[in-house]
Design an enzyme around this catalytic site. Structure first.
Site, PDB file in Angstrom:
ATOM      1  N   THR A   3     -20.669  26.569  -9.602  1.00 49.13           N
ATOM      2  CA  THR A   3     -19.423  25.945 -10.061  1.00 49.13           C
ATOM      3  C   THR A   3     -18.645  25.322  -8.907  1.00 49.13           C
ATOM      4  OG1 THR A   3     -19.263  27.515 -11.896  1.00 49.13           O
ATOM      5  CG2 THR A   3     -17.264  26.338 -11.294  1.00 49.13           C
TER       6      THR A   3
ATOM      7  N   GLN B 181     -20.744  24.059 -16.305  1.00 47.48           N
ATOM      8  CA  GLN B 181     -19.645  23.934 -15.349  1.00 47.48           C
ATOM      9  C   GLN B 181     -19.819  22.693 -14.478  1.00 47.48           C
ATOM     10  OE1 GLN B 181     -21.613  26.611 -15.763  1.00 47.48           O
ATOM     11  NE2 GLN B 181     -20.488  28.535 -15.566  1.00 47.48           N
TER      12      GLN B 181
ATOM     13  N   GLN C  94     -16.632  21.272 -19.197  1.00 50.94           N
ATOM     14  CA  GLN C  94     -16.345  22.650 -18.817  1.00 50.94           C
ATOM     15  C   GLN C  94     -15.868  22.709 -17.368  1.00 50.94           C
ATOM     16  OE1 GLN C  94     -19.490  25.421 -19.705  1.00 50.94           O
ATOM     17  NE2 GLN C  94     -18.498  27.126 -18.656  1.00 50.94           N
ATOM     18  N   ASP C  95     -14.779  23.485 -17.143  1.00 55.74           N
ATOM     19  CA  ASP C  95     -14.251  23.700 -15.781  1.00 55.74           C
ATOM     20  C   ASP C  95     -13.823  22.393 -15.110  1.00 55.74           C
ATOM     21  OD1 ASP C  95     -14.992  26.241 -16.382  1.00 55.74           O
ATOM     22  OD2 ASP C  95     -16.355  26.528 -14.710  1.00 55.74           O
TER      23      ASP C  95
ATOM     24  N   ASP D  44     -12.631  26.685 -20.675  1.00 55.95           N
ATOM     25  CA  ASP D  44     -11.943  27.071 -19.427  1.00 55.95           C
ATOM     26  C   ASP D  44     -11.650  25.871 -18.542  1.00 55.95           C
ATOM     27  OD1 ASP D  44     -12.425  29.664 -20.365  1.00 55.95           O
ATOM     28  OD2 ASP D  44     -14.217  29.910 -19.152  1.00 55.95           O
TER      29      ASP D  44
ATOM     30  N   ARG E 256      -7.785  32.715 -21.729  1.00 53.89           N
ATOM     31  CA  ARG E 256      -8.407  34.029 -21.581  1.00 53.89           C
ATOM     32  C   ARG E 256      -8.380  34.380 -20.100  1.00 53.89           C
ATOM     33  NH1 ARG E 256     -14.998  33.397 -22.395  1.00 53.89           N
ATOM     34  NH2 ARG E 256     -15.312  31.551 -21.076  1.00 53.89           N
TER      35      ARG E 256
ATOM     36  N   TRP F  80      -9.634  35.202 -16.671  1.00 54.08           N
ATOM     37  CA  TRP F  80     -10.834  35.211 -15.832  1.00 54.08           C
ATOM     38  C   TRP F  80     -10.840  36.463 -14.963  1.00 54.08           C
ATOM     39  CZ3 TRP F  80     -11.831  31.312 -11.266  1.00 54.08           C
ATOM     40  CH2 TRP F  80     -13.141  31.501 -10.786  1.00 54.08           C
TER      41      TRP F  80
END
Length: 323
Positions: free
Chosen positions: A111, A140, A162-163, A186, A242, A244
């Site tokens: 990531t 990611q 994502q990310d 996320d 949420r 991490w």
């Protein structure tokens, strides 16, 4: 420009003033980046490299329209750097790495290794620029990785899946004003203290808007102030966030929440202890996604007095962005 004046003295003064105005325009930026060769550099990284190390004054870099495919790094020694794009829709800094992509040794980048732009230097600011990871829905894939303290973005776009936006710097202060941020799972994540002020958060497919990893010693994590939460994802397909890491902190204040938001609002990432350590809250949410009576029992609805503590001065411990 045609100057018409009967008096030679007045003509000279007018000519002098016009020359000064023209000169002011020329020196408005320290460096200009243009792909057609009309600036000081053709690439953004060349301009960053030209900034003197540990300079104590702001260095402005004007970036003309174009798609600049570069994997960029702003080192920690390049402080007080300001990027200004010619047009937010047409000044695009992009790259296409992703977590599972292999490096030259056959190892996955991960990531953190996927980011299109790494920002280490303190005091970084950007205006009118699109930051993008163009790799698509491949897991990611970070567009911007921000570690430096006192980083500020105005009228910028962050594009990815994502990310998308990694607010990496532990305890660092980051400000996002009138920005557009899009993604899936996320897509705003990390350990920084970050204020999103009147931004548009655009959710695609389904997932979680945020995944904060706020340190337990940090008072403020993510604060969304008067933001619009919308997207093309199905109804009831997105959580507000949420954790991490334990002690994650995320607060939405006077935000307009679209119908994509799940009534329960928050997820504990499958770990019961997160319900005791994470601080997830809202204040005067509105829109079809606002459902305070249906939120998970371990989240909070701020009281008026609590909401008043969420000022820029308090959140950033005295730092005033863009001033």
């Amino acid at each position: 420009m045609t100057l018409q004046c009967k008096s030679p003295i007045l003509f000279f003064i007018a000519l002098l003033l016009s020359s000064q105005a023209l000169f002011a325009k020329v020196v408005a930026y320290d460096f200009v980046v243009a792909q057609d060769g009309s600036g000081n550099f053709k690439t953004v990284q060349e301009a960053i490299n030209a900034v003197p190390d540990f300079r104590k004054r702001i260095t402005t870099i004007y970036i003309k329209k174009g798609v600049y495919k570069e994997k960029l790094v702003l080192p920690g020694s390049k402080q007080l750097v300001k990027l200004i794009g010619e047009d937010v829709q047409q000044t695009i800094l992009t790259y296409d790495d992703f977590a599972q992509k292999k490096n030259q040794f056959g190892e996955e980048k991960g990531t953190s290794g996927s980011s299109s732009f790494y920002i280490y230097g303190d005091g970084f600011t950007a205006e009118n620029i699109t930051f993008e990871n163009s790799s698509g829905p491949v897991g990611q894939a970070v567009a911007v990785w921000v570690a430096g303290d006192k980083s500020a973005f105005k009228n910028c776009r962050f594009l990815g899946f994502q990310d998308t936006l990694y607010t990496y710097g532990k305890g660092s202060r980051q400000y996002y004003k009138d920005c557009y941020i899009e993604g899936t799972v996320d897509f705003i994540f990390g350990s920084s203290t970050a204020l999103f002020d009147e931004c548009e958060i655009f959710a695609k497919k389904g997932g979680y808007l945020t995944a904060a990893s706020t340190p337990d010693t940090t008072r403020f994590g993510y604060v969304f102030l008067k933001c619009k939460i919308k997207g093309d994802a199905p109804d009831n397909s997105f959580y507000l966030g949420r954790p991490w890491r334990p002690y994650a902190k995320t607060v939405f204040i006077k935000c307009n929440l679209g119908k994509i938001i799940k009534p329960e609002g928050w997820d504990h990432w499958g770990k019961e202890s997160n319900k005791q350590t994470a601080f997830y809250a809202e204040y005067k949410s509105k829109g079809p996604g606002a459902a305070p009576s249906k939120r998970v029992s371990w989240s909070h609805q701020l009281r008026d007095e609590e909401a008043k503590t969420y000022t820029i001065d308090n959140i950033f411990r005295g730092w005033q962005p863009f001033k």
